[in-house]
Scaffold this active site. Structure first.
Site, PDB file in Angstrom:
ATOM      1  CB  SER A   1      -0.874   0.023   1.249  1.00  0.00           C
ATOM      2  OG  SER A   1      -0.088   0.271   2.390  1.00  0.00           O
ATOM      3  CG  ASP A   2       1.268   5.992  -1.115  1.00  0.00           C
ATOM      4  OD1 ASP A   2       2.205   6.068  -0.292  1.00  0.00           O
ATOM      5  OD2 ASP A   2       1.023   6.896  -1.937  1.00  0.00           O
ATOM      6  CD1 TRP A   3       4.843   5.388   4.908  1.00  0.00           C
ATOM      7  CD2 TRP A   3       4.758   4.282   2.968  1.00  0.00           C
ATOM      8  NE1 TRP A   3       5.972   4.591   4.808  1.00  0.00           N
ATOM      9  CE2 TRP A   3       5.948   3.905   3.643  1.00  0.00           C
ATOM     10  CE3 TRP A   3       4.488   3.685   1.735  1.00  0.00           C
ATOM     11  CZ2 TRP A   3       6.866   2.992   3.123  1.00  0.00           C
ATOM     12  CZ3 TRP A   3       5.405   2.771   1.218  1.00  0.00           C
ATOM     13  CH2 TRP A   3       6.563   2.436   1.907  1.00  0.00           C
TER      14      TRP A   3
END
Ligand code: BGC
Length: 718
Positions: free
Chosen positions: A257-259
């Site tokens: 995931s992106d952050w």
């Protein structure tokens, strides 16, 4: 004799196959063994961050922590493990390479590869296993704040460059993490809104760069976007992650995931997310892929086989980057070496685009001047530590002024600086009296000098993550400054420092020469000076269209950018960038692929290997290109395909190949391209697959999307 040779060949082939199989199964065997020894808790440890940029390991089994760093144009400085403060190290400065659109403007695949190698060396030195880059999202609107980190409006150009970057990086046993998958083309409402687009636009425009990074470059990691695609968050989007990425493309690595982009436990786990990374430092147990994932497995909502697959992927990436498996690692890496700084220089020098050059203002003949005025905030501003997650703590950054001073040191030429305008954060106001007096000063300096160079453009208040621009205008009254300076000095050169398309109409009318030098990395000042002084012949080409007005671009003409907090509709569909301009018959101020040189190139008669090909055939297209000017230079030969008649609407031209040729004066080289039916195909929504329809195709060969020098046709047989 013949028989003996054949026998030896057969045995050699069998041995090679066995070795090949052996190494593949060694990986599997190693991973299976580790997996069989792991508890469920240990497995889940590998599936979520345990700090801002690390994933936990399993020390008892020799599985190390997994260390990540931003990306994409340098290795970011070190953070505290459990908050978003920099750690204050003195050993974490790094080479600052030109940003995304700059490297894209080189149209040089070899440079992208060496860029990757440089980044890999530096990441290794810093002990990083994954570098969060490249960013390959399509430049759909000039206003997207992160355009500077991305590559192009064209999916083929972005894909070729990204694949080379990934291959270079991973040759140093550092995993690439291509981002942000997918259709993440604006910053406004990026955490919640949904990109509403057709399957055709997704496949033809927004996915190909990711596909190339994965299937051609071999990217070991892919990062989800924050956004939704057609209503579903990227981190839990089964179509994107499970069906396309892991299914169709056969991706064997990790989808992370992106952050903070994960939004669920069960849906994400089942739909393809492997690792959750986050911004909620300190609360790791509360993340979706932490305690909640353990509970979901225990409750039977997520099968153990799904967990095992994810863990296998993490271990596979570790194995392939030689973190585990007892393999020798590539070496300790290196950082801030003269070689890396030279890489920054080479990229910057090849990225610079000569947009316009009337009256022979450029290159500047040193012997003909005794003074030069350098004007504008961007002449002295450092950009490395800006833009948010891509900011770089660099040991130095040569600004345009510094570069000119260095290159003119020891000559009698006097370099004078004038501020020209004040660059303040967005929404701050500069008093009119201050702005006027700066223009007056700049005019006085320009008038008293032989040449005036105005360094205008944007900075990281505008080219920045988390924010889009409101318009294409040059901020801070720069258009007025350029007008006034051009009036005061007819030899005015405008240098554009920006990572996204900006409004250059007024500068193009009042200044004879325009040069784009991007957010060009730590050596940009030297590269720029060398181009201006004729030591380097410019060879950059625009990776996007520079229009006359914002509403010439599809999403703005149709009023669908940026949409609202819920959704943004991609009404222009596949007509992004030059595809839109050409379909609508709109002139561009500087078209996609445009870039001048100090020499000229002539295109000869193109040749085809056949006038008709069948579906499985390869067509070879060659065109001789001659340097007919007096200076060595490089030309980017661009090949666009046009489907003359088709059952669906298609763009007038689509970039399918390009080649950068280096030519001495008088020298001729052939640009040779191979095409197959796949290069002629469109995404057929009715059949949910790529189709190349038989019939006539026209090949346009030229120096930009609008500067076609040769055309040639062939047919695809039924
Ligand atoms: C950005 C990513 C970046 C990550 C880690 C996110 O906000 O969108 O591109 O890699 O932060 O810094």
């Amino acid at each position: 004799m013949k028989r003996t040779v054949l026998f030896v060949l057969c045995v050699a082939t069998l041995v090679l196959q066995a070795v090949g199989r052996g190494s593949a199964s060694a990986e599997d065997r190693y991973i299976n063994k580790l997996l069989s020894q792991m508890t469920l808790e240990e497995k889940v440890t590998l599936l979520h961050g345990n700090s801002t940029f690390y994933v936990g390991g399993v020390p008892r089994l020799g599985i190390p922590e997994w260390a990540m760093s931003d990306g994409p144009h340098g290795v970011r400085a070190e953070f505290n493990r459990h908050d978003w403060q920099y750690a204050g190290w003195t050993t974490d400065s790094a080479t600052y390479l030109p940003t995304g659109t700059a490297i894209a403007a080189t149209w040089n695949v070899d440079l992208c590869r060496s860029r990757g190698e440089t980044l890999g060396e530096e990441a290794r030195w810093r002990g990083k296993d994954v570098l969060l880059g490249p960013g390959v999202n399509i430049i759909r609107s000039p206003l997207c704040g992160r355009n500077f980190e991305y590559l192009s409006e064209d999916p083929y150009l972005a894909g070729e460059l990204a694949a080379a970057y990934v291959a270079g990086l991973q040759s140093r046993h550092v995993a690439a993490c291509v981002k942000h998958f997918a259709a993440n083309n604006q910053e406004r409402w990026r955490l919640e809104n949904s990109s509403q687009l057709s399957a055709r636009a997704l496949h033809e425009i927004y996915l190909p760069a990711f596909k190339a990074a994965v299937t051609k470059g071999g990217s070991l990691c892919v990062m989800s976007g924050y956004n939704r695609v057609n209503g579903i968050f990227c981190a839990e989007n089964a179509l994107l992650a499970r069906d396309i990425l892991k299914g169709e493309w056969g991706f064997e690595g990790v989808y992370m995931s992106d952050w903070g982009a994960a939004q669920s436990t069960v849906a994400s786990a089942l739909n393809g997310l492997d690792v959750e990374m986050g911004t909620w430092a300190g609360h790791y147990d509360d993340w979706y892929f932490s305690r909640a994932l353990l509970q979901a497995v225990r409750a039977g909502e997520v099968p153990m086989s799904v967990i095992n697959d994810k863990v296998r992927r993490v271990l596979r990436v570790m194995y392939r980057t030689r973190m585990i498996g007892g393999q020798r690692r590539f070496g300790p890496g290196s950082i801030n070496t003269a070689e890396h700084q030279h890489e920054a220089y080479r990229e910057a020098a090849e990225s610079i685009v000569l947009l316009q050059n009337t009256g022979g203002v450029l290159p500047i003949e040193k012997s003909s001047i005794s003074s030069v005025a350098v004007i504008g905030d961007n002449a002295t501003r450092c950009h490395s530590f800006g833009g948010m997650s891509s900011e770089i703590k660099t040991p130095y950054e040569v600004t345009p002024l510094q570069g000119l001073q260095d290159r003119l040191a020891g000559t009698a030429i006097d370099v004078r600086f004038a501020q020209g305008y004040v660059a303040v954060p967005r929404d701050s106001v500069v008093a009119t009296a201050v702005a006027d007096s700066l223009i007056a000063q700049a005019v006085a300096v320009a008038r008293a000098s032989d040449v005036a160079i105005v360094c205008c453009g944007l900075n990281h208040y505008y080219d920045a993550e988390n924010v889009d621009r409101d318009d294409m205008a040059l901020p801070y009254g720069q258009a007025a400054l350029i007008q006034a300076v051009s009036r005061a000095n007819p030899r005015t050169i405008v240098v554009v420092v920006a990572g996204s398309p900006v409004d250059l109409v007024s500068p193009s009318l009042c200044a004879p020469a325009l040069v784009w030098c991007w957010l060009g990395g730590m050596e940009v000042g030297h590269a720029l000076a060398d181009v201006l002084l004729g030591e380097v012949n410019p060879s950059g080409k625009l990776p996007f269209t520079v229009g006359y007005t914002l509403d010439q671009y599809g999403p703005h003409a149709l009023g669908c950018f940026p949409g609202n907090e819920r959704e943004v509709t991609y009404d222009e569909d596949i007509y992004v960038g030059y595809r839109w301009f050409e379909a609508k018959g709109l002139p561009a101020l500087y078209p996609f692929g445009h870039g001048l040189s100090y020499t000229q190139f002539a295109y000869g008669e193109p040749k085809l290997s056949a006038s008709s090909i069948a579906q499985g055939d390869t067509l070879t297209v060659s065109v001789p290109v001659t340097n007919i000017g007096g200076m060595a230079g490089k030309e980017v030969v661009q090949l666009y395909v046009e489907d003359v008649a088709c059952s669906v609407d298609r763009p007038r031209k689509e970039l399918k190949r390009f080649a950068k040729l280096a030519l001495q004066p008088g020298q001729t080289s052939q640009a040779v391209f191979m095409l197959t039916a796949a290069d002629l195909a469109f995404y057929d929504e009715r059949q949910a697959r790529w189709t190349a329809e038989p019939g006539e195709f026209r090949i346009h060969l030229g120096a930009s999307s609008a500067d076609v020098r040769q055309c040639v046709s062939f047919t695809l047989a039924p």
